[in-house]
Scaffold this motif. Sequence first.
Motif, mmCIF file in Angstrom:
data_model
loop_
_atom_site.group_PDB
_atom_site.id
_atom_site.type_symbol
_atom_site.label_atom_id
_atom_site.label_comp_id
_atom_site.label_asym_id
_atom_site.label_seq_id
_atom_site.Cartn_x
_atom_site.Cartn_y
_atom_site.Cartn_z
ATOM 1 N N HIS A 105 1.083 8.212 4.219
ATOM 2 C CA HIS A 105 2.526 7.959 4.294
ATOM 3 C C HIS A 105 2.855 7.442 5.680
ATOM 4 C CE1 HIS A 105 6.839 8.378 3.706
ATOM 5 N NE2 HIS A 105 6.891 9.038 4.845
ATOM 6 N N ARG A 106 3.677 6.398 5.761
ATOM 7 C CA ARG A 106 4.104 5.861 7.050
ATOM 8 C C ARG A 106 5.588 6.092 7.246
ATOM 9 N NH1 ARG A 106 2.929 -0.188 8.238
ATOM 10 N NH2 ARG A 106 3.481 -0.485 6.047
ATOM 11 N N GLU A 107 5.947 6.447 8.448
ATOM 12 C CA GLU A 107 7.351 6.562 8.809
ATOM 13 C C GLU A 107 7.869 5.200 9.257
ATOM 14 O OE1 GLU A 107 9.065 9.204 8.332
ATOM 15 O OE2 GLU A 107 7.439 10.619 7.931
ATOM 16 N N GLY A 108 9.189 5.081 9.319
ATOM 17 C CA GLY A 108 9.779 3.852 9.843
ATOM 18 C C GLY A 108 10.019 2.820 8.759
ATOM 19 N N ILE A 143 0.847 -1.198 0.000
ATOM 20 C CA ILE A 143 0.000 0.000 0.000
ATOM 21 C C ILE A 143 0.884 1.249 0.000
ATOM 22 C CG2 ILE A 143 -1.757 1.305 1.253
ATOM 23 C CD1 ILE A 143 -2.706 -1.349 2.470
ATOM 24 N N ASP A 144 1.896 1.251 0.865
ATOM 25 C CA ASP A 144 2.812 2.385 0.942
ATOM 26 C C ASP A 144 3.459 2.651 -0.420
ATOM 27 O OD1 ASP A 144 2.710 2.879 3.870
ATOM 28 O OD2 ASP A 144 3.559 0.877 3.968
ATOM 29 N N ASN A 158 -3.434 11.358 -1.319
ATOM 30 C CA ASN A 158 -4.112 11.517 -0.032
ATOM 31 C C ASN A 158 -5.597 11.170 -0.136
ATOM 32 O OD1 ASN A 158 -1.678 12.394 0.936
ATOM 33 N ND2 ASN A 158 -2.246 14.550 1.072
ATOM 34 N N ALA A 159 -6.220 11.526 -1.253
ATOM 35 C CA ALA A 159 -7.639 11.219 -1.434
ATOM 36 C C ALA A 159 -7.866 9.722 -1.533
ATOM 37 C CB ALA A 159 -8.171 11.925 -2.680
ATOM 38 N N ILE A 160 -6.995 9.028 -2.249
ATOM 39 C CA ILE A 160 -7.116 7.568 -2.334
ATOM 40 C C ILE A 160 -6.896 6.946 -0.962
ATOM 41 C CG2 ILE A 160 -6.103 5.471 -3.317
ATOM 42 C CD1 ILE A 160 -5.459 7.084 -5.832
ATOM 43 N N ALA A 161 -5.911 7.441 -0.222
ATOM 44 C CA ALA A 161 -5.643 6.919 1.118
ATOM 45 C C ALA A 161 -6.837 7.126 2.045
ATOM 46 C CB ALA A 161 -4.400 7.596 1.694
ATOM 47 N N ARG A 162 -7.483 8.286 1.950
ATOM 48 C CA ARG A 162 -8.669 8.525 2.784
ATOM 49 C C ARG A 162 -9.768 7.520 2.467
ATOM 50 N NH1 ARG A 162 -7.426 14.003 1.918
ATOM 51 N NH2 ARG A 162 -8.905 14.145 0.186
#
Length: 204
Positions: A193-196, A165-166, A182-186
Amino acid sequence: MLKNVAAVLLDNVHPFELGVVCEVFGIDRSEEGLPAYDFALVAAEASSVRAVPGFTISTPYGLDRLEEADLIAIPVGDDFHTRDFPPALLEALRQAVARGARVVSVCVGAFVLGAAGLLDGRRCTTHWRYAAALTERYPKAQVEPGVLYVDEDPILTSAGTSAGIDACLHLVRKIQGSDVANAIARRMVVPPHREGGQAQYIER
């Protein structure tokens, strides 16, 4: 350009990882002002493909469909870290990259790219459990086991399941902008976006 997307199906494909690609690129959200992708599932072997844990997926598309794709996605399947892959698929991937297409792998889908020679001299990643096997099988690849994904344009590799997904959202963000990603993620109810990296998931 990101308009035409094809996901490659090999026997014993994992439905979740395939679903990640379908969710990002296979749903028409044009009524919300988002891009609509010409999306297809492509069978690399028989037209009816076995999926884990015991159902089949049928598609009318064969490898010739890859000739028009801007992006080719390789979801994971059982035993990708040990099996051989159809020579016709590997050649189709090489030709696609040569003409300017991008390729993204999810989890051990990276082994398909390694078999095609597309990881030679490139940074890449895969699921942490199989990073050593990827290094051993394709020693010219520069494997980074601790990250969620690696973008070595035009090759994008991702780690385990959710890292797909990321990687897909990263690709949308890179080509079509943050607003679209961002719209698709919502819609998917996931972080844009994920950190780490993978280190937080490795057994110690």
